[in-house]
Design a protein around this motif. Structure first.
Motif, PDB file in Angstrom:
ATOM      1  N   ARG A  39       0.871  -1.177   0.000  1.00  0.00           N
ATOM      2  CA  ARG A  39       0.000   0.000   0.000  1.00  0.00           C
ATOM      3  C   ARG A  39       0.906   1.225   0.000  1.00  0.00           C
ATOM      4  NH1 ARG A  39      -3.464   2.558   4.776  1.00  0.00           N
ATOM      5  NH2 ARG A  39      -4.624   4.067   3.534  1.00  0.00           N
ATOM      6  N   THR A  41       0.999   5.405   0.299  1.00  0.00           N
ATOM      7  CA  THR A  41       0.264   6.603   0.695  1.00  0.00           C
ATOM      8  C   THR A  41       1.130   7.813   0.404  1.00  0.00           C
ATOM      9  OG1 THR A  41       1.079   6.390   2.961  1.00  0.00           O
ATOM     10  CG2 THR A  41      -1.072   5.446   2.496  1.00  0.00           C
ATOM     11  N   SER A  50      -4.054   7.339  -1.509  1.00  0.00           N
ATOM     12  CA  SER A  50      -3.637   5.984  -1.179  1.00  0.00           C
ATOM     13  C   SER A  50      -4.003   5.060  -2.334  1.00  0.00           C
ATOM     14  CB  SER A  50      -4.347   5.523   0.101  1.00  0.00           C
ATOM     15  OG  SER A  50      -4.005   4.199   0.394  1.00  0.00           O
ATOM     16  N   TYR A  52      -2.633   0.919  -4.185  1.00  0.00           N
ATOM     17  CA  TYR A  52      -1.884  -0.320  -3.991  1.00  0.00           C
ATOM     18  C   TYR A  52      -1.023  -0.589  -5.211  1.00  0.00           C
ATOM     19  CZ  TYR A  52      -5.633  -0.867  -0.602  1.00  0.00           C
ATOM     20  OH  TYR A  52      -6.516  -0.664   0.422  1.00  0.00           O
ATOM     21  N   GLU A  64      -6.357   0.667  -7.864  1.00  0.00           N
ATOM     22  CA  GLU A  64      -7.109   1.733  -7.214  1.00  0.00           C
ATOM     23  C   GLU A  64      -8.512   1.786  -7.796  1.00  0.00           C
ATOM     24  OE1 GLU A  64      -5.455   5.631  -7.751  1.00  0.00           O
ATOM     25  OE2 GLU A  64      -5.309   5.427  -9.902  1.00  0.00           O
ATOM     26  N   SER A  75      -9.753  -2.224  -2.360  1.00  0.00           N
ATOM     27  CA  SER A  75      -9.242  -2.741  -1.074  1.00  0.00           C
ATOM     28  C   SER A  75      -9.588  -4.207  -0.900  1.00  0.00           C
ATOM     29  CB  SER A  75      -9.805  -1.935   0.096  1.00  0.00           C
ATOM     30  OG  SER A  75      -9.330  -0.616   0.049  1.00  0.00           O
ATOM     31  N   TYR A  78      -7.416  -6.206  -3.351  1.00  0.00           N
ATOM     32  CA  TYR A  78      -6.045  -6.243  -2.837  1.00  0.00           C
ATOM     33  C   TYR A  78      -5.906  -7.287  -1.728  1.00  0.00           C
ATOM     34  CZ  TYR A  78      -1.732  -4.637  -0.604  1.00  0.00           C
ATOM     35  OH  TYR A  78      -0.475  -4.566  -0.057  1.00  0.00           O
TER      36      TYR A  78
END
Length: 109
Positions: A39, A41, A50, A52, A64, A75, A78
């Motif tokens: 990840r 940021t 943020s 990945y 994303e 998310s 991922y």
């Protein structure tokens, strides 16, 4: 001189829009083995971003959410990816090293 500058700025804006449309339409399917993931940021002033990165034997991909494709589960996707597993990724975009730009994963099978 002023007209030339305005023309140059307009040309750059049109070029940037054309590039984004081209990248959005550059869809590829790649079967690859996941070698790692992380990840990332980034904070700039009050702005926070943020996303990945997924490292594979076929290159690095970004993961994303994509507003225009209705993809809001990056998310979850991922979290399901496992290292040393092979997946078929559908990606959109280009890998441009000097811009740190990666194709975005839009589907995983």
């Amino acid at each position: 001189m002023k007209k030339g500058f305005i023309f140059l700025v307009a040309l750059m804006i049109v070029g940037a829009i054309a590039f984004q449309i081209s990248a959005y339409n550059n869809v590829e399917t790649v079967t690859a083995k996941v070698e790692g993931k992380e990840r990332v940021t980034e904070k700039s002033g009050d702005s926070f971003e943020s996303f990945y990165l997924v490292y594979t034997d076929k290159g690095t991909f970004k993961l994303e959410d994509d507003l225009f494709r209705g993809n809001f589960r990056s998310s979850d996707t991922y979290g399901k990816l496992r290292q040393d597993s092979t997946y078929t990724f559908k990606t959109a975009g280009y890998r441009i090293g000097f811009m740190s730009s990666y194709p975005n994963i839009i589907e995983v099978k």
